[in-house]
Design an enzyme around this catalytic site. Structure first.
Site, PDB file in Angstrom:
ATOM      1  N   ASP A  24       0.845  -1.203   0.000  1.00  0.00           N
ATOM      2  CA  ASP A  24       0.000   0.000   0.000  1.00  0.00           C
ATOM      3  C   ASP A  24       0.877   1.248   0.000  1.00  0.00           C
ATOM      4  O   ASP A  24       1.549   1.545   0.985  1.00  0.00           O
ATOM      5  CB  ASP A  24      -0.895   0.010   1.252  1.00  0.00           C
ATOM      6  N   TYR A  36       3.315   9.653  -0.405  1.00  0.00           N
ATOM      7  CA  TYR A  36       4.404   9.033   0.368  1.00  0.00           C
ATOM      8  C   TYR A  36       5.787   9.206  -0.306  1.00  0.00           C
ATOM      9  O   TYR A  36       6.802   8.902   0.285  1.00  0.00           O
ATOM     10  CB  TYR A  36       4.158   7.527   0.599  1.00  0.00           C
ATOM     11  N   LYS A  54      -2.660   5.996  -4.373  1.00  0.00           N
ATOM     12  CA  LYS A  54      -3.783   6.899  -4.064  1.00  0.00           C
ATOM     13  C   LYS A  54      -3.635   8.265  -4.728  1.00  0.00           C
ATOM     14  O   LYS A  54      -2.511   8.747  -4.929  1.00  0.00           O
ATOM     15  CB  LYS A  54      -3.879   7.102  -2.544  1.00  0.00           C
ATOM     16  N   HIS A  61      -7.586   9.464  -1.805  1.00  0.00           N
ATOM     17  CA  HIS A  61      -6.919   9.439  -0.496  1.00  0.00           C
ATOM     18  C   HIS A  61      -7.774  10.060   0.622  1.00  0.00           C
ATOM     19  O   HIS A  61      -7.755   9.593   1.759  1.00  0.00           O
ATOM     20  CB  HIS A  61      -5.588  10.208  -0.606  1.00  0.00           C
ATOM     21  N   SER A  75     -10.749   6.369   0.453  1.00  0.00           N
ATOM     22  CA  SER A  75     -10.098   6.292   1.753  1.00  0.00           C
ATOM     23  C   SER A  75     -10.559   7.468   2.599  1.00  0.00           C
ATOM     24  O   SER A  75     -10.794   8.565   2.068  1.00  0.00           O
ATOM     25  CB  SER A  75      -8.578   6.324   1.561  1.00  0.00           C
ATOM     26  N   GLN A  79     -10.664   2.634   2.777  1.00  0.00           N
ATOM     27  CA  GLN A  79      -9.502   2.462   3.654  1.00  0.00           C
ATOM     28  C   GLN A  79      -9.573   3.534   4.746  1.00  0.00           C
ATOM     29  O   GLN A  79      -9.491   4.726   4.447  1.00  0.00           O
ATOM     30  CB  GLN A  79      -8.202   2.607   2.851  1.00  0.00           C
ATOM     31  N   PRO A 129      -3.318   0.014  11.684  1.00  0.00           N
ATOM     32  CA  PRO A 129      -3.893  -1.047  12.520  1.00  0.00           C
ATOM     33  C   PRO A 129      -3.099  -1.245  13.807  1.00  0.00           C
ATOM     34  O   PRO A 129      -3.607  -1.845  14.763  1.00  0.00           O
ATOM     35  CB  PRO A 129      -3.794  -2.295  11.625  1.00  0.00           C
ATOM     36  N   LEU A 130      -1.860  -0.698  13.833  1.00  0.00           N
ATOM     37  CA  LEU A 130      -1.039  -0.790  15.054  1.00  0.00           C
ATOM     38  C   LEU A 130      -1.049   0.538  15.797  1.00  0.00           C
ATOM     39  O   LEU A 130      -0.156   0.815  16.592  1.00  0.00           O
ATOM     40  CB  LEU A 130       0.407  -1.175  14.678  1.00  0.00           C
ATOM     41  N   ARG A 140      10.245  -7.134  12.211  1.00  0.00           N
ATOM     42  CA  ARG A 140       8.859  -6.754  12.510  1.00  0.00           C
ATOM     43  C   ARG A 140       7.936  -7.023  11.310  1.00  0.00           C
ATOM     44  O   ARG A 140       6.768  -7.367  11.488  1.00  0.00           O
ATOM     45  CB  ARG A 140       8.786  -5.295  12.962  1.00  0.00           C
ATOM     46  N   ILE A 141       8.470  -6.903  10.096  1.00  0.00           N
ATOM     47  CA  ILE A 141       7.656  -7.233   8.909  1.00  0.00           C
ATOM     48  C   ILE A 141       7.263  -8.713   8.998  1.00  0.00           C
ATOM     49  O   ILE A 141       6.111  -9.082   8.758  1.00  0.00           O
ATOM     50  CB  ILE A 141       8.438  -6.942   7.595  1.00  0.00           C
ATOM     51  N   GLU A 151       7.227 -10.551  11.815  1.00  0.00           N
ATOM     52  CA  GLU A 151       6.351 -10.714  12.997  1.00  0.00           C
ATOM     53  C   GLU A 151       4.894 -10.379  12.639  1.00  0.00           C
ATOM     54  O   GLU A 151       3.964 -11.108  13.012  1.00  0.00           O
ATOM     55  CB  GLU A 151       6.853  -9.769  14.099  1.00  0.00           C
ATOM     56  N   ASN A 152       4.713  -9.315  11.875  1.00  0.00           N
ATOM     57  CA  ASN A 152       3.351  -8.877  11.537  1.00  0.00           C
ATOM     58  C   ASN A 152       2.646  -9.849  10.588  1.00  0.00           C
ATOM     59  O   ASN A 152       1.424  -9.794  10.447  1.00  0.00           O
ATOM     60  CB  ASN A 152       3.386  -7.472  10.925  1.00  0.00           C
TER      61      ASN A 152
HETATM   62  N1  LIG Z   1      -5.290   6.354   3.706  1.00  0.00           N
HETATM   63  C1  LIG Z   1      -4.746   7.064   4.668  1.00  0.00           C
HETATM   64  O1  LIG Z   1      -5.096   8.221   4.900  1.00  0.00           O
HETATM   65  C2  LIG Z   1      -3.678   6.438   5.497  1.00  0.00           C
HETATM   66  C3  LIG Z   1      -3.265   7.063   6.689  1.00  0.00           C
HETATM   67  C4  LIG Z   1      -2.279   6.436   7.443  1.00  0.00           C
HETATM   68  C5  LIG Z   1      -1.726   5.250   7.015  1.00  0.00           C
HETATM   69  N2  LIG Z   1      -2.126   4.679   5.831  1.00  0.00           N
HETATM   70  C6  LIG Z   1      -1.551   3.399   5.350  1.00  0.00           C
HETATM   71  O2  LIG Z   1      -1.605   2.446   6.393  1.00  0.00           O
HETATM   72  C7  LIG Z   1      -0.288   1.971   6.684  1.00  0.00           C
HETATM   73  C8  LIG Z   1      -0.155   1.636   8.153  1.00  0.00           C
HETATM   74  O3  LIG Z   1      -0.418   2.760   8.968  1.00  0.00           O
HETATM   75  P1  LIG Z   1       0.716   3.547   9.762  1.00  0.00           P
HETATM   76  O4  LIG Z   1       2.014   3.364   9.057  1.00  0.00           O
HETATM   77  O5  LIG Z   1       0.268   4.933   9.989  1.00  0.00           O
HETATM   78  O6  LIG Z   1       0.720   2.861  11.193  1.00  0.00           O
HETATM   79  P2  LIG Z   1       0.831   1.361  11.775  1.00  0.00           P
HETATM   80  O7  LIG Z   1       1.051   0.366  10.714  1.00  0.00           O
HETATM   81  O8  LIG Z   1      -0.304   1.226  12.702  1.00  0.00           O
HETATM   82  O9  LIG Z   1       2.136   1.472  12.701  1.00  0.00           O
HETATM   83  C9  LIG Z   1       3.406   1.684  12.176  1.00  0.00           C
HETATM   84  C10 LIG Z   1       4.345   1.939  13.366  1.00  0.00           C
HETATM   85  O10 LIG Z   1       4.413   0.779  14.183  1.00  0.00           O
HETATM   86  C11 LIG Z   1       5.766   0.299  14.234  1.00  0.00           C
HETATM   87  N3  LIG Z   1       5.684  -1.171  14.159  1.00  0.00           N
HETATM   88  C12 LIG Z   1       5.401  -1.932  13.074  1.00  0.00           C
HETATM   89  N4  LIG Z   1       5.350  -3.232  13.396  1.00  0.00           N
HETATM   90  C13 LIG Z   1       5.620  -3.299  14.725  1.00  0.00           C
HETATM   91  C14 LIG Z   1       5.718  -4.375  15.642  1.00  0.00           C
HETATM   92  N5  LIG Z   1       5.523  -5.630  15.248  1.00  0.00           N
HETATM   93  N6  LIG Z   1       6.021  -4.086  16.931  1.00  0.00           N
HETATM   94  C15 LIG Z   1       6.204  -2.813  17.336  1.00  0.00           C
HETATM   95  N7  LIG Z   1       6.124  -1.753  16.503  1.00  0.00           N
HETATM   96  C16 LIG Z   1       5.829  -2.000  15.210  1.00  0.00           C
HETATM   97  C17 LIG Z   1       6.459   0.915  13.036  1.00  0.00           C
HETATM   98  O11 LIG Z   1       7.828   1.115  13.305  1.00  0.00           O
HETATM   99  P3  LIG Z   1       8.997   0.445  12.383  1.00  0.00           P
HETATM  100  O12 LIG Z   1       8.749   0.873  10.961  1.00  0.00           O
HETATM  101  O13 LIG Z   1      10.253   1.021  12.929  1.00  0.00           O
HETATM  102  O14 LIG Z   1       8.873  -1.035  12.577  1.00  0.00           O
HETATM  103  C18 LIG Z   1       5.747   2.242  12.922  1.00  0.00           C
HETATM  104  O15 LIG Z   1       6.291   3.184  13.835  1.00  0.00           O
HETATM  105  C19 LIG Z   1       0.599   3.137   6.216  1.00  0.00           C
HETATM  106  O16 LIG Z   1       1.943   2.751   6.060  1.00  0.00           O
HETATM  107  C20 LIG Z   1      -0.093   3.499   4.943  1.00  0.00           C
HETATM  108  O17 LIG Z   1       0.225   2.592   3.912  1.00  0.00           O
HETATM  109  C21 LIG Z   1      -3.110   5.258   5.088  1.00  0.00           C
END
Ligand SMILES: NC(=O)c1ccc[n+]([C@@H]2O[C@H](COP(=O)([O-])OP(=O)(O)OC[C@H]3O[C@@H](n4cnc5c(N)ncnc54)[C@H](OP(=O)(O)O)[C@@H]3O)[C@@H](O)[C@H]2O)c1
Length: 299
Positions: free
Chosen positions: A49, A54, A79, A112, A141, A163, A191-192, A238-239, A241-242
């Protein structure tokens, strides 16, 4: 059937979408994104994604092209950014994304954010892109139920996906239900919780019971709601692990207990405050600027 890393859900136009993807927001363009995407594909992810916002579409495309996984096996989302709304601008922005990705087509093209006034024209452009087989599916989204109802009232194509931010702390039950009825799939971003609520003791308790990490519990909770998840990590461990979320299951009591953690927490922007269609002159008075992104952003 139990989910696996290869599990897909079917979109309303028959296209299959992997339940787990790698999000690449806030990944540095260049080596960081390239290596993370390459690693994810090696681990077994088949869904990435990205977004023009980005600034790492080139690296995503290069990693996909360089990998041994065939293009048809990878599901790529990008997006339309807020400054590119409008019929012609959206068509141009799509072609620019495709060029940066270096791919012949995109699997899923999303609006977006529900930018006021122009999003209807943009959706017509996305319908055109779909009709010309440049994208296999189109969606949105950050749309609330209200934005979706508005879109459905004028569109010929029902978006395949909405999304939105989705976690136990932002359990959007009504939106999930509405989308189910409309055959729109919900896809969970952040989601995290972007790492901000990972250490909640109530998550830790569930994780301990299953011998899992907190992140795995949050992801598992979402997929048990049949919501697609796109956790972001730039770290190979972590990739991996997830992705280990398909060999355990939360009980229905645990899922319900996690549902009750909802307190409206958002790590990202709040589209409920996104302006409805107002005369353009009113938008700056409300603190909105389309050029600045049409809403309060979270960076
Ligand atoms: N449509 C929209 O408006 C929108 C908005 C926000 C996000 N998104 C999309 O959704 C994706 C995910 O959202 P997000 O990046 O905001 O947040 P997220 O996936 O909830 O969290 C990412 C954060 O968690 C850390 N992390 C990842 N795996 C982990 C684990 N197993 N244990 C502990 N920490 C962990 C990452 O650090 P490290 O990288 O250092 O591991 C990073 O700081 C984005 O990358 C993007 O593609 C879309």
């Amino acid at each position: 059937m139990p989910f696996t890393l290869k599990s897909t859900i079917q979109l309303n136009n028959g296209v299959s979408m992997p339940l787990l993807g790698l999000g690449v927001y806030l990944m540095r363009p260049g080596k960081e994104t390239y290596q993370a995407v390459k690693a994810a594909l090696e681990i077994g992810y088949r869904h990435i994604d990205t977004a023009s916002f980005y600034r790492n579409e080139e690296d995503v495309g290069r990693a996909v092209r360089d990998s041994t996984v065939r293009r048809e096996e990878v599901f790529i989302t990008t997006k339309l950014w807020n400054n590119d709304h409008g019929y012609d601008s959206a068509l141009r922005a799509f072609e620019a994304s495709l060029k940066r990705l270096g791919l012949g087509y995109i699997d899923l093209y999303l609006i977006h954010f529900p930018v006021p006034n122009l999003r209807e024209q943009s959706w017509r452009a996305l319908e055109h892109i779909l009709a010309n087989n440049r994208a296999r599916a189109i969606g949105v989204s950050n749309y609330t139920e209200r934005h979706l109802k508005d879109l459905l009232s004028h569109s010929t194509v029902v978006p395949v996906v909405d999304q939105v931010e989705f976690s136990p702390f932002l359990y959007q039950r009504d939106l999930l239900e509405f989308c189910r009825k409309q055959r729109i799939r919900l896809e969970a971003y952040a989601p995290l919780t972007a790492g901000r609520r990972l250490d909640d003791p109530r998550i830790i308790a569930v994780a301990k019971r299953h011998g899992r990490t907190n992140a795995q519990v949050l992801l598992r909770w979402a997929i048990q709601h049949e919501v697609v998840v796109i956790p972001k990590s730039r770290n190979v461990d972590r990739i991996a692990e997830n992705a280990r979320i398909f060999d355990f299951e939360l009980t229905s009591e645990e899922v319900s207990a996690l549902d009750r953690l909802h307190d409206g927490f958002r790590s990202s922007w709040d589209p409920t405050a996104a302006a409805w269609d107002f005369p353009a002159v009113v938008l700056p008075m409300m603190g909105y600027s389309i050029a600045a992104g049409g809403g309060k952003h979270y960076e």
